[in-house]
Design an enzyme around this catalytic site. Sequence first.
Site, PDB file in Angstrom:
ATOM      1  N   ASP B 231       0.833  -1.202   0.000  1.00  0.00           N
ATOM      2  CA  ASP B 231       0.000   0.000   0.000  1.00  0.00           C
ATOM      3  C   ASP B 231       0.868   1.252   0.000  1.00  0.00           C
ATOM      4  O   ASP B 231       1.536   1.539   0.989  1.00  0.00           O
ATOM      5  CB  ASP B 231      -0.896  -0.036   1.254  1.00  0.00           C
ATOM      6  CG  ASP B 231      -1.969   1.036   1.241  1.00  0.00           C
ATOM      7  OD1 ASP B 231      -1.712   2.143   0.731  1.00  0.00           O
ATOM      8  OD2 ASP B 231      -3.068   0.763   1.753  1.00  0.00           O
ATOM      9  N   HIS B 323      -8.853  -0.244  -8.476  1.00  0.00           N
ATOM     10  CA  HIS B 323      -8.434   0.872  -7.640  1.00  0.00           C
ATOM     11  C   HIS B 323      -7.311   1.684  -8.285  1.00  0.00           C
ATOM     12  O   HIS B 323      -7.371   2.915  -8.304  1.00  0.00           O
ATOM     13  CB  HIS B 323      -7.985   0.345  -6.274  1.00  0.00           C
ATOM     14  CG  HIS B 323      -7.570   1.422  -5.324  1.00  0.00           C
ATOM     15  ND1 HIS B 323      -8.482   2.266  -4.725  1.00  0.00           N
ATOM     16  CD2 HIS B 323      -6.349   1.803  -4.878  1.00  0.00           C
ATOM     17  CE1 HIS B 323      -7.837   3.119  -3.941  1.00  0.00           C
ATOM     18  NE2 HIS B 323      -6.539   2.858  -4.013  1.00  0.00           N
TER      19      HIS B 323
END
Lengths: 413, 413
Positions: B231, B323
């Site tokens: 991330d 995403h």
Amino acid sequence: MTTSHQPTTDGRRGLSRRHLLLGGAAAGIGAVGAVGIDAAIRAGEEQPAEGAKTSGSEWGLEPFYGVHQAGIATPPPALTTFLAFDLLPTTDRGAIERMLRILTDDAAKLTQARSALADSEPELAEVAAHLTVTFGFGPELVRRVNANRLPAWLSPLPAFSKDALNNATSHGDLLLQVGSDDPLSLSHCIRMLSKDARTFATLRWSQSGFRNAKGSQPQGTTMRNLFGQVDGTVNPAPGSEDFAGVVWSGGEPEWMAGGTSLVLRRIAMNLDTWDMVDRVGRESAVGRTLSNGAPLTGSEEQDETDFQATNTLGFPVIATESHIRRARSENTSERIFRRGYNYDDGPTTGADGNAGLLFASYQADPVAQFVPLQQRLDDLDMLNEWISHVGSAVFAIPAGCAEGGFVGEQLFQ
Amino acid sequence: MTTSHQPTTDGRRGLSRRHLLLGGAAAGIGAVGAVGIDAAIRAGEEQPAEGAKTSGSEWGLEPFYGVHQAGIATPPPALTTFLAFDLLPTTDRGAIERMLRILTDDAAKLTQARSALADSEPELAEVAAHLTVTFGFGPELVRRVNANRLPAWLSPLPAFSKDALNNATSHGDLLLQVGSDDPLSLSHCIRMLSKDARTFATLRWSQSGFRNAKGSQPQGTTMRNLFGQVDGTVNPAPGSEDFAGVVWSGGEPEWMAGGTSLVLRRIAMNLDTWDMVDRVGRESAVGRTLSNGAPLTGSEEQDETDFQATNTLGFPVIATESHIRRARSENTSERIFRRGYNYDDGPTTGADGNAGLLFASYQADPVAQFVPLQQRLDDLDMLNEWISHVGSAVFAIPAGCAEGGFVGEQLFQ
């Protein structure tokens, strides 16, 4: 000395039985491990979860299988969370065994940086950082398996006059003590084990604590609590005969041989009123200096305390109501091994306070060893002005297991 | 490109003014520091809180004084707590200045492993472990000091359709972002600063997050979130011109020169429903592999994503609703610097879920940079199936200060 915390004849019998039990599984744990366990059992000596031998690297692994469970003699990691579960009404003896097998299997994997059986995030298992999982049983779990085997000491502690216990942070049927130097590995392990437990139990409470981060202080430095005190100076050294005598059960009851007990006390500390006291007053309350934890009669932390010493006015240097004088017993059997953690749930206002100490005490017999100590402190201890025991739990910590077995198997045999 | 996040003429004017302001205090910070600040300002270049130069040891200190506040370009430590305070009605401009002077003074001391001014537990300050304190201002604080200087962008973000905001984890007048690799140093610093703030403000919320422990992973490893995803791969590199352009305000309004803004979004992640999706489905939702975070069109984390690539059926490899496709903008000014933290409040059942991400986004202008990005994700993002924004706050992060000054002094001048 009582038989409960010394490797007596009884204890050796218990260990011998355990030796036989482990014998069948020894092939599965490899020659070195088996020899190690054999040797430890023969000598009746301490073997700290085989940790010292194999966890070489700074971010290494703590062995899961062994004579004793990891997480007790293991050097305390930076972070530890204690979780207590209540068994569902339907969780009978058979279900408890299934639950323990599943939890053992996943704990064995995760502590070795391998993903759990049904691990959806296997990458989060890659850093284990001295991850340990320690299992404990409350009285209800033992009763459901075999009510005849309930240790005499396995029940809530007698009430102490200054207790202000909150049921929401006390008691429980199953304990999982999960420790790690890494917060992500801790979080992942807790989630995996909690998922395993869901079918069998509901979470009763979870309490998280911390010490200094791995590597931020020289190894072996005694922790400081949130009062700033050096906390835990007088403590048996893991690996020593003394430690083994204090901590490991000799086998009363027999299935507990090689196990121990955990008394977890949640001690709220009122930091604000503590801060109002001057340094001399605070040092006098404890009997040690704040700077390095030396007794007020010495200069170094490990100096022997001279309880006879008096000051120029003729008063004792270590006040009669000071914490270290009250904690010390003439009876050498009234000793424990402590492995505490600070907790700090943030600067909010809470009825019980929001910061303090998770006092984790391990001993062969909590009634014989912990209770008299706590009774003395409850009767008189200057520290009581600023602390309050707000949670309490007692768990039987069974011995370790070999590969192929499960933690607590001795209770079922 | 907008003027708000590039070192434009306006920006240089802002920095020059700041240069003059610092000039008077430069003698106090030592020749090397002063020269460093001068050089950085002359070149209009990034100077990451002087951290790289002086924090040599693994458990070293992050400089407090500098052109920018620490805790933004600083390598993210293992633990960060964000605290928001509401000013008391009586806390006027003068009181705000007193509060900021006290907080600055104690933060400067504590981050350098020195005890706070009224520190009752000075020993707890001895390990700082890259402790940083970053100050942020909400709109109410700025208004009370000088309503004319309120940045146009300093207000709650526009409502997004999928927001499920909880007021108890949103907004606030004063932010303290406290980060450390050591949990005890973090706890002590938070307590000291909270005590400082008590006379002036009440705690509104506190949110704590974590990454892997210091040293448990190679430096520069991108964090993993609790979904197991790598991330934060696409992120400007602290110290680069790119970073400076995205993060540091050029001076709109003028007092913000050298500062930035923080958007803190509390993103609840439903780990249980996420775990029900197979690995292919989860990788498709993001557009990256779970194993190493490589885009599905590449093999390494840092590989450029090929948004044009199609599979044998003619469908895009990176799904249109994935995403990473939705987060990417054609407009290079719509970029942010992220420094997120996992949160996990334990395996309890909570309405908002109990685990997720503290998404901390820094940018010169949140309305110009963050809002369009979040609007695209709100409109369409496969991840929305499993995540929910439950908290939101925007703060102006003023520039750093020199010794003798205080954080936010530019607002008062």
